[in-house]
Design a protein around this motif. Structure first.
Motif, mmCIF file in Angstrom:
data_model
loop_
_atom_site.group_PDB
_atom_site.id
_atom_site.type_symbol
_atom_site.label_atom_id
_atom_site.label_comp_id
_atom_site.label_asym_id
_atom_site.label_seq_id
_atom_site.Cartn_x
_atom_site.Cartn_y
_atom_site.Cartn_z
ATOM 1 N N TYR A 181 9.303 -77.229 -67.879
ATOM 2 C CA TYR A 181 9.088 -76.789 -66.500
ATOM 3 C C TYR A 181 8.249 -77.812 -65.732
ATOM 4 N N ALA A 182 7.239 -78.369 -66.389
ATOM 5 C CA ALA A 182 6.405 -79.386 -65.742
ATOM 6 C C ALA A 182 7.246 -80.604 -65.358
ATOM 7 N N LEU A 183 8.184 -80.968 -66.220
ATOM 8 C CA LEU A 183 9.070 -82.095 -65.930
ATOM 9 C C LEU A 183 9.930 -81.817 -64.692
ATOM 10 N N GLN A 184 10.430 -80.590 -64.582
ATOM 11 C CA GLN A 184 11.233 -80.234 -63.405
ATOM 12 C C GLN A 184 10.395 -80.309 -62.133
ATOM 13 N N LEU A 185 9.183 -79.784 -62.180
ATOM 14 C CA LEU A 185 8.303 -79.810 -61.011
ATOM 15 C C LEU A 185 7.958 -81.247 -60.612
ATOM 16 N N ALA A 186 7.697 -82.071 -61.612
ATOM 17 C CA ALA A 186 7.316 -83.457 -61.334
ATOM 18 C C ALA A 186 8.501 -84.274 -60.845
ATOM 19 N N ASN A 187 9.659 -84.090 -61.460
ATOM 20 C CA ASN A 187 10.833 -84.895 -61.115
ATOM 21 C C ASN A 187 11.420 -84.530 -59.752
ATOM 22 N N LYS A 188 11.369 -83.247 -59.411
ATOM 23 C CA LYS A 188 12.051 -82.779 -58.202
ATOM 24 C C LYS A 188 11.108 -82.388 -57.071
ATOM 25 N N GLY A 189 9.805 -82.209 -57.389
ATOM 26 C CA GLY A 189 8.905 -81.598 -56.420
ATOM 27 C C GLY A 189 9.016 -80.091 -56.529
ATOM 28 N N TRP A 190 7.947 -79.386 -56.177
ATOM 29 C CA TRP A 190 7.927 -77.943 -56.434
ATOM 30 C C TRP A 190 8.966 -77.179 -55.634
ATOM 31 N N LYS A 191 9.241 -77.590 -54.409
ATOM 32 C CA LYS A 191 10.203 -76.848 -53.584
ATOM 33 C C LYS A 191 11.607 -76.911 -54.170
ATOM 34 N N LYS A 192 12.078 -78.115 -54.445
ATOM 35 C CA LYS A 192 13.429 -78.265 -54.968
ATOM 36 C C LYS A 192 13.558 -77.649 -56.357
ATOM 37 N N ALA A 193 12.526 -77.838 -57.180
ATOM 38 C CA ALA A 193 12.551 -77.268 -58.530
ATOM 39 C C ALA A 193 12.669 -75.755 -58.488
ATOM 40 N N CYS A 194 11.940 -75.121 -57.565
ATOM 41 C CA CYS A 194 11.971 -73.661 -57.458
ATOM 42 C C CYS A 194 13.250 -73.161 -56.786
ATOM 43 N N GLN A 195 13.835 -73.975 -55.923
ATOM 44 C CA GLN A 195 15.132 -73.624 -55.331
ATOM 45 C C GLN A 195 16.222 -73.605 -56.395
ATOM 46 N N GLU A 196 16.156 -74.554 -57.304
ATOM 47 C CA GLU A 196 17.215 -74.719 -58.305
ATOM 48 C C GLU A 196 16.986 -73.900 -59.566
ATOM 49 N N ASN A 197 15.756 -73.489 -59.799
ATOM 50 C CA ASN A 197 15.437 -72.751 -61.023
ATOM 51 C C ASN A 197 14.757 -71.431 -60.660
ATOM 52 N N LYS A 198 15.492 -70.335 -60.805
ATOM 53 C CA LYS A 198 14.954 -69.022 -60.433
ATOM 54 C C LYS A 198 13.755 -68.630 -61.293
ATOM 55 N N GLU A 199 13.705 -69.145 -62.511
ATOM 56 C CA GLU A 199 12.582 -68.840 -63.402
ATOM 57 C C GLU A 199 11.285 -69.380 -62.804
ATOM 58 N N LEU A 200 11.325 -70.624 -62.351
ATOM 59 C CA LEU A 200 10.153 -71.236 -61.723
ATOM 60 C C LEU A 200 9.816 -70.552 -60.403
ATOM 61 N N LYS A 201 10.842 -70.181 -59.655
ATOM 62 C CA LYS A 201 10.638 -69.517 -58.363
ATOM 63 C C LYS A 201 9.804 -68.253 -58.537
ATOM 64 N N LEU A 202 10.068 -67.504 -59.603
ATOM 65 C CA LEU A 202 9.303 -66.276 -59.861
ATOM 66 C C LEU A 202 7.855 -66.576 -60.241
ATOM 67 N N GLY A 203 7.583 -67.814 -60.621
ATOM 68 C CA GLY A 203 6.215 -68.196 -60.955
ATOM 69 C C GLY A 203 5.332 -68.395 -59.739
ATOM 70 N N LEU A 204 5.936 -68.581 -58.571
ATOM 71 C CA LEU A 204 5.148 -68.775 -57.351
ATOM 72 C C LEU A 204 4.420 -67.486 -56.985
ATOM 73 N N ASN A 205 3.103 -67.570 -56.875
ATOM 74 C CA ASN A 205 2.277 -66.400 -56.541
ATOM 75 C C ASN A 205 1.645 -66.511 -55.162
ATOM 76 N N ILE A 206 1.109 -67.693 -54.853
ATOM 77 C CA ILE A 206 0.471 -67.936 -53.559
ATOM 78 C C ILE A 206 0.937 -69.298 -53.047
ATOM 79 N N ILE A 207 1.378 -69.339 -51.783
ATOM 80 C CA ILE A 207 1.826 -70.589 -51.180
ATOM 81 C C ILE A 207 1.096 -70.795 -49.852
ATOM 82 N N LYS A 208 0.273 -71.810 -49.799
ATOM 83 C CA LYS A 208 -0.407 -72.207 -48.561
ATOM 84 C C LYS A 208 -1.069 -71.022 -47.850
ATOM 85 N N GLY A 209 -1.773 -70.210 -48.621
ATOM 86 C CA GLY A 209 -2.535 -69.112 -48.048
ATOM 87 C C GLY A 209 -1.824 -67.781 -47.990
ATOM 88 N N ASP A 210 -0.566 -67.734 -48.376
ATOM 89 C CA ASP A 210 0.205 -66.494 -48.318
ATOM 90 C C ASP A 210 0.590 -66.026 -49.720
#
Length: 370
Positions: free
Chosen positions: A320-349
């Motif tokens: 997962y760290a490799l995906q985040l590093a290689n693609k950036g967090w936005k693209k990695a989470c767009q392409e991988n629903k597993e990572l997307k569910l890991g997002l808890n807080i984004i820029k204050g929200d």
């Protein structure tokens, strides 16, 4: 990407978020890795090993946070780290937000991107980054529980597996997930009389099929828990609701049902605990006693076996760290629903419902940020 690995500063936390092997894999893709000096020493990894793997060593935690775009950690940031995390910085670690409001509000205030190991989730509802530490904690819960049943440590003075002519201890496990399953395997292997409870009949059927003969399954309910408490010596709380606060299955008044010296081990302490009288403890002072009942509520149990835990954790987090590093967090989470569910807080929200519900905070749709 510039990736930082700070030294964990929580009490007696000896794990590190990245092994030298993991650092080498990230370096192969052209990423810059900065590791705080002695970050891996507690797990048996030297600065030299990291340097040989292609990482750079920095002298202090401030330098690591200050230079990095992505921070990879093991435990949630503690108060000393709140001010080091900056806007738009990605932090990839265990957060357990629902159990601690000050941490939640601090991460909202600093406007970082918080991607929590514990809510990365596969389609089958399994939690791939929680599983390895749950396996360690489940096994450790029985190991520690057996120790604290000893009389000098204020326990009942009973040997978990008994001896010929003497009945073994009785172990009650609340929850039949990864933690509960591993706890049952460990307790059964030591010869205890084990009962594992869950609210899912299909799960109980599965456990009944795979467990040895000294493990019994029983449907979980308040009535059934109260019925079993007086006769059991070690009780392991192993209940998890992903990203949300754990329910209290053992309430304060239930302590009076137990025999003096009974040991409670609450593995759910990171999520607020499934035992009402649970308060987080440390490896330095792991237990306390209420109504003659021994409570073991260490919030980072796997930190006591850091070599095993660090290897197990990196095995799971590195892809997962490799995906985040290689693609950036936005693209990695767009392409991988597993990572997307890991997002808890984004820029204050807050974008994870379990966290919003825990503190009555506004919930925002994660898709708006991707």
């Amino acid at each position: 990407m510039i990736i930082g690995v700070p030294k964990e500063i929580k009490n007696n936390e000896n794990r590190v978020a990245l092994t030298p092997s993991g650092a080498k894999e990230l370096a192969k893709y052209g990423h810059d890795i900065y590791v705080q000096t002695n970050a891996g020493s507690g797990s048996g990894f030297s600065d030299t090993q990291y340097e040989e793997a292609g990482a750079n060593i920095l002298p202090d935690i401030k330098s690591v946070y200050g230079r990095s775009e992505m921070i990879i950690k093991v435990k949630e940031p503690i108060q000393e780290e709140y001010g080091l995390i900056r806007e738009d910085q990605l932090v990839f670690t265990y957060f357990h937000f629902a159990s601690y409001e000050p941490l939640t509000r601090a991460m909202i205030d600093n406007k970082s991107i918080c991607l929590a190991y514990e809510t990365v989730e596969k389609e089958d509802r399994s939690l791939p980054l929680l599983i390895p530490m749950s396996e360690v904690a489940g096994r450790m819960s029985v190991q520690e529980g057996a120790k604290y049943l000893e009389k000098p440590l204020k326990g009942r003075g009973i040997l978990l597996g008994g001896v010929p002519g003497v009945r073994p201890a009785k172990v009650l496990i609340l929850g039949g997930g990864i933690v509960g399953t591993q706890a049952a395997i460990m307790a059964a292997g030591l010869g205890a009389d084990v009962t594992i409870m869950d609210i899912s009949l299909p799960r109980l059927r599965y456990l009944a099929d795979i467990m040895p003969a000294n493990v019994n399954t029983y449907m979980s309910s308040e009535y059934n828990i109260r019925e079993l408490l007086p006769s059991h010596d070690l009780i392991v709380g192993a209940v998890l609701i992903p990203g949300a606060k754990a329910p209290h299955l053992i309430t304060r008044d239930m302590l009076k049902l137990m025999r003096p010296g009974t040991v409670l081990v609450d593995v759910a302490v990171d999520q607020g605990g499934c035992i009402e009288t649970c308060e987080p403890t440390t490896h330095e002072n792991p237990t306390y006693i209420i109504d003659d009942i021994v409570h073991y509520c260490v919030a980072n149990m796997p930190g006591a076996v850091p070599y095993t835990s660090t290897l197990a954790l990196t095995n799971a987090t590195l892809p997962y760290a490799l995906q985040l590093a290689n693609k950036g967090w936005k693209k990695a989470c767009q392409e991988n629903k597993e990572l997307k569910l890991g997002l808890n807080i984004i820029k204050g929200d807050v974008v994870y419902k379990g966290v919003s519900d825990a503190f009555d905070l506004p919930h925002h749709n994660v898709d708006n940020y991707l």
